[in-house]
Write an enzyme that holds these catalytic residues in place. Structure first.
Site, short mmCIF file in Angstrom:
data_model
loop_
_atom_site.label_atom_id
_atom_site.label_comp_id
_atom_site.label_asym_id
_atom_site.label_seq_id
_atom_site.Cartn_x
_atom_site.Cartn_y
_atom_site.Cartn_z
N LYS A 164 50.86 85.75 37.90
CA LYS A 164 50.58 87.11 37.45
C LYS A 164 51.02 88.20 38.41
O LYS A 164 50.90 88.07 39.61
CB LYS A 164 49.07 87.29 37.20
CG LYS A 164 48.55 86.55 35.99
CD LYS A 164 49.05 87.12 34.68
CE LYS A 164 48.41 88.42 34.34
NZ LYS A 164 47.11 88.26 33.71
N HIS A 178 55.22 104.54 15.42
CA HIS A 178 54.26 103.48 15.07
C HIS A 178 54.47 102.23 15.92
O HIS A 178 54.16 101.12 15.49
CB HIS A 178 54.35 103.11 13.59
CG HIS A 178 54.40 104.29 12.67
ND1 HIS A 178 53.27 104.89 12.16
CD2 HIS A 178 55.45 105.00 12.19
CE1 HIS A 178 53.63 105.91 11.39
NE2 HIS A 178 54.94 106.01 11.40
N GLU A 206 47.34 101.02 34.93
CA GLU A 206 46.07 100.71 34.26
C GLU A 206 44.94 101.58 34.80
O GLU A 206 44.09 102.08 34.06
CB GLU A 206 45.72 99.23 34.45
CG GLU A 206 46.56 98.32 33.58
CD GLU A 206 46.22 96.85 33.83
OE1 GLU A 206 45.87 96.16 32.88
OE2 GLU A 206 46.32 96.40 34.99
N SER A 250 46.82 87.95 40.58
CA SER A 250 45.56 87.42 40.08
C SER A 250 45.07 86.35 41.05
O SER A 250 45.87 85.62 41.63
CB SER A 250 45.78 86.82 38.69
OG SER A 250 44.80 85.83 38.43
#
Ligand code: ARG
Length: 467
Positions: free
Chosen positions: A289, A162, A296, A283
């Site tokens: 970043k 979980h 992804e 970024s």
């Protein structure tokens, strides 16, 4: 791509007007099926040799055809072949060029054959090659993960259920889990290959041919296990494509889950790993970043590969026997699944060995969240407390720990004894992370000795692979 509508169609005999220009472009597949050229030529060469073998064409004719096809292959590889939309697909493009090159002998190649058995053969030859490449790429990724697992065999991290800290495990054990999933993926592809490797040639359009062909001979030349048993089935079904795309969707699903972990683990909140800079981007607005683009994208691409599977199931489900032009739509989803899977495996195999592991942070996280609570319960059971009572006792100790901001191992013996008089000083051995791991000492468990044995067997398995 030339658009030469004036070119005569190989099937033009019964037609009185030329094809509508838009319909010609709409029905053509050359824009995507040209990638089958090597397999189309291999299939044609084998077919020509079989025709000569049984005496349907003469040996010198066969030689002219084979030489012509080999020259065409060289032209294509040199980039010296203008694909014609008017000639619809790869099969007619190559056949027309052959006739142009060697004259009337070239017109004999299509004896006892149809584009229906030809395209099914091409696709099977293509997919067989791609499966071999994909199996090798899967093996390369597994080897990369094994190397990482070996390096991190003693790195302790929290195992999750979980997404909550559950029990400590080693990072080596965790990596072995992914290796096992990829092992099943590999076996699925190998199994799929057996059903791919059956030869449609000889089925011709749908019913077979009136010529005395030798299908076993052709099958042997092309490395097929056997000719397809039924001509209607051979030209019509694309279940082998669907089966492959299903196996590909499963691999991508695994890579997507794996990606999700890498994304979480590389976040500032987890800070378990550092992805190599060369696999990340920045970024354009936020200078701090470093984004995990590769995982992804793999996670995102897994959706496309599942989409391809669904497209193909829908493509097939309404078709009566035998061949229907619908089947021309099988190629783009298949090619896309092959390309996407190959790229995803490649980038993963390249990236994983360069992963930096933040061992201290992993250990710190494993210390949080009462990951050895089950060990304390098991300890009480060994001292004679029934498990359900032990569970209740440890639950109370955990609540006490939360209220006092202390892990179980940080409680004093006196504090622990408040919860159960069966607790002795030896309790602290089971409350350590190392003790927790060492206790799970059976095949498949996370104890270091078991993990090393599992790694040995993976290494042997990988070394014994053919591809
Ligand atoms: N381009 C076609 C395909 O991809 C080849 C087979 C065409 N057969 C036919 N009868 N029109 O399926």
């Amino acid at each position: 791509m030339s658009d030469d509508n004036a070119k005569e169609k190989p099937w033009g005999g019964r037609f009185t007007e030329s094809t509508d220009a838009f319909v010609e472009a709409f029905t053509a597949s050359i824009g995507f099926d040209h990638r089958l050229y090597r397999h189309d030529i291999a299939g044609s060469i084998a077919h020509a040799r079989m025709l000569a073998h049984v005496g349907i064409i003469r040996e010198p004719e066969c030689k002219r055809i084979v030489d012509g096809l080999e020259d065409i292959r060289a032209d294509i590889e040199r980039g010296d072949f203008a694909w014609s939309v008017a000639l619809e697909d790869i099969h007619m493009n190559i056949e027309a060029r052959l006739i142009e090159r060697i004259g009337d002998t070239g017109k004999k190649l299509h004896t006892g054959r149809s584009r229906n058995d030809q395209v099914a053969t091409d696709l099977r030859l293509y997919l067989r090659d791609e499966i071999d490449i994909l199996c090798a790429e899967l093996g390369r990724l597994q080897a990369a993960l094994l190397e990482l697992a070996e390096r991190e065999a003693d790195t302790i991290m929290p195992g999750f259920t979980h997404l909550q800290v559950a029990m400590p495990v080693s990072l080596g054990h965790h990596m072995l889990a992914w290796i096992e999933m990829l092992e099943r993926d590999y076996l699925r592809l190998l199994d799929c290959r057996r059903r791919v490797n059956v030869m449609p040639l000889g089925a011709a359009a749908l019913a077979g041919t009136s010529f005395p062909i030798d299908r076993v001979y052709t099958a042997r030349l092309l490395g097929f296990d056997a000719p397809a048993a039924n001509s209607l089935d051979a030209v019509s079904d694309r279940d082998f494509v669907i089966e492959f795309c299903s196996a590909a969707a499963l691999v991508m699903m695994h890579l997507s889950r794996f990606s999700e972990e890498l994304i979480l683990w590389s976040s500032a909140q987890f800070n378990f790993i550092e992805l190599p800079d060369r696999f990340c981007t920045g970024s354009s607005i936020m200078p701090q970043k470093k984004n995990p683009d590769v995982p992804e994208l793999v996670r995102g691409k897994s959706g496309r590969v599942t989409g391809n599977l669904v497209s193909l199931l829908m493509l097939m489900k309404g078709q009566p026997l035998a061949y229907n032009k619908d089947n021309q739509e099988d190629k783009e989803p298949l090619f896309d699944s092959v390309d996407t899977l190959k790229g995803s495996l490649r980038v993963f195999a390249d990236m994983m060995p360069a992963l930096e592991v933040n061992r201290e942070q992993m250990a710190r996280a494993a210390h949080q969240g009462f990951s050895t609570a089950t060990d304390l319960a098991d300890y009480l059971v060994r001292k004679g407390t029934p498990f359900r009572d032990a569970h209740e006792i440890v639950g109370r100790a955990v609540r006490y720990g939360i209220e006092n901001d202390k892990d179980l191992a940080a409680l004093t013996l006196e504090e622990l004894q408040d919860f159960s008089s069966s607790i002795d000083a030896d309790v602290f051995e089971v409350l350590t992370l190392e003790g927790s791991l060492a206790a799970r000492n059976h095949p498949g468990g996370t104890a270091p000795a078991q993990v090393r044995a599992a790694m040995d067997s993976v290494r042997t398995r990988l070394a014994n692979r053919e591809s």
